[in-house]
Design a protein around this motif. Structure first.
Motif, PDB file in Angstrom:
ATOM      1  N   UNK A  53     -14.605   4.731 -12.442  1.00 41.12           N
ATOM      2  CA  UNK A  53     -13.954   5.468 -11.361  1.00 41.12           C
ATOM      3  C   UNK A  53     -12.495   5.020 -11.252  1.00 41.12           C
ATOM      4  N   UNK A  54     -11.590   5.995 -11.238  1.00 42.00           N
ATOM      5  CA  UNK A  54     -10.166   5.628 -11.141  1.00 42.00           C
ATOM      6  C   UNK A  54      -9.712   5.670  -9.689  1.00 42.00           C
ATOM      7  N   UNK A  55      -9.064   4.590  -9.278  1.00 42.94           N
ATOM      8  CA  UNK A  55      -8.562   4.539  -7.898  1.00 42.94           C
ATOM      9  C   UNK A  55      -7.092   4.126  -7.910  1.00 42.94           C
ATOM     10  N   UNK A  56      -6.399   4.554  -6.878  1.00 45.26           N
ATOM     11  CA  UNK A  56      -5.019   4.080  -6.678  1.00 45.26           C
ATOM     12  C   UNK A  56      -4.957   3.426  -5.305  1.00 45.26           C
ATOM     13  N   UNK A  57      -4.493   2.180  -5.305  1.00 48.83           N
ATOM     14  CA  UNK A  57      -4.379   1.424  -4.059  1.00 48.83           C
ATOM     15  C   UNK A  57      -2.940   1.476  -3.549  1.00 48.83           C
ATOM     16  N   UNK A  58      -2.841   1.591  -2.245  1.00 50.57           N
ATOM     17  CA  UNK A  58      -1.519   1.501  -1.606  1.00 50.57           C
ATOM     18  C   UNK A  58      -1.702   0.735  -0.314  1.00 50.57           C
ATOM     19  N   UNK A  59      -0.587   0.355   0.293  1.00 47.81           N
ATOM     20  CA  UNK A  59      -0.705  -0.123   1.676  1.00 47.81           C
ATOM     21  C   UNK A  59       0.294   0.643   2.528  1.00 47.81           C
ATOM     22  N   UNK A  60      -0.135   0.946   3.734  1.00 46.60           N
ATOM     23  CA  UNK A  60       0.733   1.635   4.688  1.00 46.60           C
ATOM     24  C   UNK A  60       1.067   0.626   5.779  1.00 46.60           C
ATOM     25  N   UNK A  61       2.292   0.197   5.794  1.00 51.69           N
ATOM     26  CA  UNK A  61       2.711  -0.813   6.794  1.00 51.69           C
ATOM     27  C   UNK A  61       1.713  -1.970   6.829  1.00 51.69           C
ATOM     28  N   UNK A  62       1.235  -2.361   5.656  1.00 49.86           N
ATOM     29  CA  UNK A  62       0.354  -3.526   5.529  1.00 49.86           C
ATOM     30  C   UNK A  62      -1.128  -3.210   5.453  1.00 49.86           C
ATOM     31  N   UNK A  63      -1.522  -2.013   5.855  1.00 43.42           N
ATOM     32  CA  UNK A  63      -2.953  -1.661   5.892  1.00 43.42           C
ATOM     33  C   UNK A  63      -3.335  -0.917   4.600  1.00 43.42           C
ATOM     34  N   UNK A  64      -4.332  -1.412   3.875  1.00 45.23           N
ATOM     35  CA  UNK A  64      -4.616  -0.842   2.554  1.00 45.23           C
ATOM     36  C   UNK A  64      -5.408   0.468   2.576  1.00 45.23           C
ATOM     37  N   UNK A  65      -5.115   1.300   1.579  1.00 42.76           N
ATOM     38  CA  UNK A  65      -5.859   2.555   1.338  1.00 42.76           C
ATOM     39  C   UNK A  65      -6.204   2.595  -0.145  1.00 42.76           C
ATOM     40  N   UNK A  66      -7.406   2.963  -0.463  1.00 41.08           N
ATOM     41  CA  UNK A  66      -7.821   3.123  -1.869  1.00 41.08           C
ATOM     42  C   UNK A  66      -8.235   4.576  -2.066  1.00 41.08           C
ATOM     43  N   UNK A  67      -7.458   5.322  -2.826  1.00 38.83           N
ATOM     44  CA  UNK A  67      -7.756   6.743  -3.052  1.00 38.83           C
ATOM     45  C   UNK A  67      -8.533   6.878  -4.369  1.00 38.83           C
ATOM     46  N   UNK A  68      -9.696   7.535  -4.286  1.00 38.22           N
ATOM     47  CA  UNK A  68     -10.463   7.825  -5.505  1.00 38.22           C
ATOM     48  C   UNK A  68      -9.839   9.062  -6.139  1.00 38.22           C
ATOM     49  N   UNK A  69      -9.288   8.904  -7.335  1.00 36.81           N
ATOM     50  CA  UNK A  69      -8.610  10.041  -7.958  1.00 36.81           C
ATOM     51  C   UNK A  69      -9.418  10.638  -9.105  1.00 36.81           C
ATOM     52  N   UNK A  70     -10.433   9.929  -9.560  1.00 33.61           N
ATOM     53  CA  UNK A  70     -11.281  10.440 -10.651  1.00 33.61           C
ATOM     54  C   UNK A  70     -12.624   9.743 -10.599  1.00 33.61           C
ATOM     55  N   UNK A  71     -13.690  10.483 -10.843  1.00 34.13           N
ATOM     56  CA  UNK A  71     -15.010   9.848 -10.964  1.00 34.13           C
ATOM     57  C   UNK A  71     -15.744   9.678  -9.649  1.00 34.13           C
ATOM     58  N   UNK A  72     -15.242  10.313  -8.575  1.00 34.08           N
ATOM     59  CA  UNK A  72     -15.952  10.246  -7.290  1.00 34.08           C
ATOM     60  C   UNK A  72     -17.121  11.217  -7.263  1.00 34.08           C
ATOM     61  N   UNK A  73     -17.947  11.158  -6.217  1.00 33.17           N
ATOM     62  CA  UNK A  73     -19.103  12.052  -6.148  1.00 33.17           C
ATOM     63  C   UNK A  73     -18.686  13.499  -5.908  1.00 33.17           C
ATOM     64  N   UNK A  74     -19.458  14.440  -6.480  1.00 38.43           N
ATOM     65  CA  UNK A  74     -19.232  15.857  -6.210  1.00 38.43           C
ATOM     66  C   UNK A  74     -20.050  16.216  -4.972  1.00 38.43           C
ATOM     67  N   UNK A  75     -19.382  16.567  -3.895  1.00 36.25           N
ATOM     68  CA  UNK A  75     -20.072  16.814  -2.621  1.00 36.25           C
ATOM     69  C   UNK A  75     -20.245  18.306  -2.342  1.00 36.25           C
TER      70      UNK A  75
END
Ligand code: PYC
Length: 310
Positions: free
Chosen positions: A1-23
Motif C-alpha cells: 500500500x502506498x502512502x504519503x505522510x505530511x504534517x499540518x502545523x505539527x499534526x500528522x496525516x497519512x494519505x493512502x494513495x494506492x492499494x486501499x480498500x475498494x468501498x
C-alpha cells in the motif's frame, strides 16, 4: 500500500494513495460504514504501531459521488473514523498537489459530513472552507471526578466538541500529560452523564482554551481527540466549533481573523461567514509539509501485521 505522510502545523496525516480498500460507489456515509465493518484491519495496519502512531490521522482517497469534487476522502484514526478533519484536509490538499492531482486555487473534497473546499494558496498553504458549524448548547455543566463541575459549550465543527474556556493547567507541552488526563476525564464524564451532541451523537473531542502571550495570536488551545491523543495543530474542526461559539456570543465579527494557537505553538488563521441558518461557514488557513512517501508492507506471519492493539 502506498502512502504519503505530511504534517499540518505539527499534526500528522497519512494519505493512502494506492492499494486501499475498494468501498464501492455508495454515498460517503455508506463507504465509511463499509470501511468500519469490513476493512477495519486496514485502518489498524495503517495507523497503529509499529507502522503508525496514536497521533496519526489517515485519509483514504476515493472516487467522489459528485462531479464537482476532485476526490472523496474518508478520515480515520487510532480508534475509529472521523466525519471531517481540518488538519487532514489541509494535508490531503498538499498531498494531492504534490501528486499533481490538484492545481493552485479551489478544489472540492467530498467527506461523509459534506463537501469542503480547499484553496491551495501555494504548495504548502491551504484554506479549508469547512462544513456549516454551529453551537448546539451553551454553558453545559458536567461533574467530573477529581475536577468537580466543569462548564463548557457543545458545538459542531465537522466533529462534536466540548469547549472549556478555562484550562485547568497552563497550555504548554510540559503539561501535556496533565491536560490529557483532565480532558479524558471530561470526555468520560460527558458519556457517563448522557451529555451528547445533536441526535445523541457522542462528543468525542474536548477542547481547553487559554489566553496566549504571543502578540498576534488570539487564543491557545489543547484538543483531545478520540483515541486519547492530543492534536498537535490547533484542530481545524475544533477551531470551527470555537468560531461558531464566538460568532453566537457576538465577540467575533464575520470576515475577521481569529488566530488560534496550538499547544505546540503552531497556528491556524480562521474566519467565518454566515449562511443565514444560524450557522457559520468557517475558513481555516494552515500549512502542511510532505514528510515521507512510503510503501507499507505486511509480511506473512507478522504477528503485528494489523498493528498493536489492546
Ligand atoms: O484538524 O479537525 C482537525 C482534527 C480532528 C482530529 C485531529 N485533527
Amino acid at each position: 500500500m502506498r502512502v504519503i505522510d505530511s504534517h499540518t502545523e505539527g499534526e500528522p496525516t497519512r494519505v493512502i494513495v494506492e492499494g486501499g480498500p475498494d468501498l464501492g460507489r455508495g454515498s460517503m456515509q455508506e463507504r465509511i460504514g463499509r470501511f468500519a465493518d469490513e476493512f477495519d484491519h486496514i485502518r489498524r495496519m495503517v495507523i497503529l504501531e509499529p507502522r503508525g502512531s496514536d497521533a496519526l490521522v489517515g485519509a483514504l482517497l476515493c472516487q467522489p459521488t459528485r462531479d464537482d469534487c476532485a476526490a472523496g476522502v474518508l478520515f480515520f484514526n487510532n480508534t475509529g473514523y472521523l466525519g471531517m478533519c481540518g488538519h487532514g484536509s489541509i494535508g490531503t490538499a498538499v498531498t494531492l498537489a504534490h501528486l499533481n492531482k490538484i492545481a493552485p486555487g479551489i478544489s472540492k473534497l467530498e467527506t461523509p459530513v459534506g463537501v469542503v473546499s480547499v484553496n491551495l494558496l501555494d504548495k504548502n498553504t491551504v484554506t479549508v472552507e469547512n462544513v456549516a458549524s454551529y453551537r448546539y448548547k451553551k454553558r453545559v455543566t458536567v461533574t467530573v471526578p477529581e475536577l468537580g463541575d466543569v462548564t463548557g459549550d457543545i458545538a459542531w465543527g465537522g466533529n462534536w466538541f466540548f469547549l472549556v474556556k478555562e484550562s485547568p493547567f497552563p497550555i504548554c507541552l510540559d503539561n501535556e500529560r496533565a491536560l490529557t488526563d483532565a480532558a479524558l476525564k471530561v470526555m468520560q464524564a460527558l458519556e457517563q452523564q448522557g451529555i451528547t451532541g445533536r441526535d445523541g451523537s457522542t462528543i468525542d473531542h474536548v477542547e481547553y482554551f487559554s489566553d496566549t502571550n504571543t502578540p498576534d495570536a488570539n487564543s491557545r488551545n489543547f484538543v483531545l481527540c478520540p483515541g486519547g491523543a492530543y492534536d498537535r495543530s490547533p484542530c481545524g474542526t475544533g477551531t470551527s466549533a470555537k468560531l461558531a461559539c464566538l460568532a453566537e456570543d457576538g465577540v467575533l465579527a464575520p470576515d475577521t481573523d481569529w488566530v488560534q494557537e496550538s499547544v505546540i505553538g503552531s497556528r491556524f488563521v480562521a474566519r467565518y461567514s454566515i449562511n443565514g441558518r444560524n450557522e457559520i461557514i468557517p475558513s481555516i488557513t494552515g500549512r502542511a509539509f510532505i514528510c515521507a512517501e512510503t510503501t507499507l508492507v505486511q509480511q506473512p506471519g507478522d504477528p503485528f501485521g494489523e498493528g498493536i492493539s489492546a
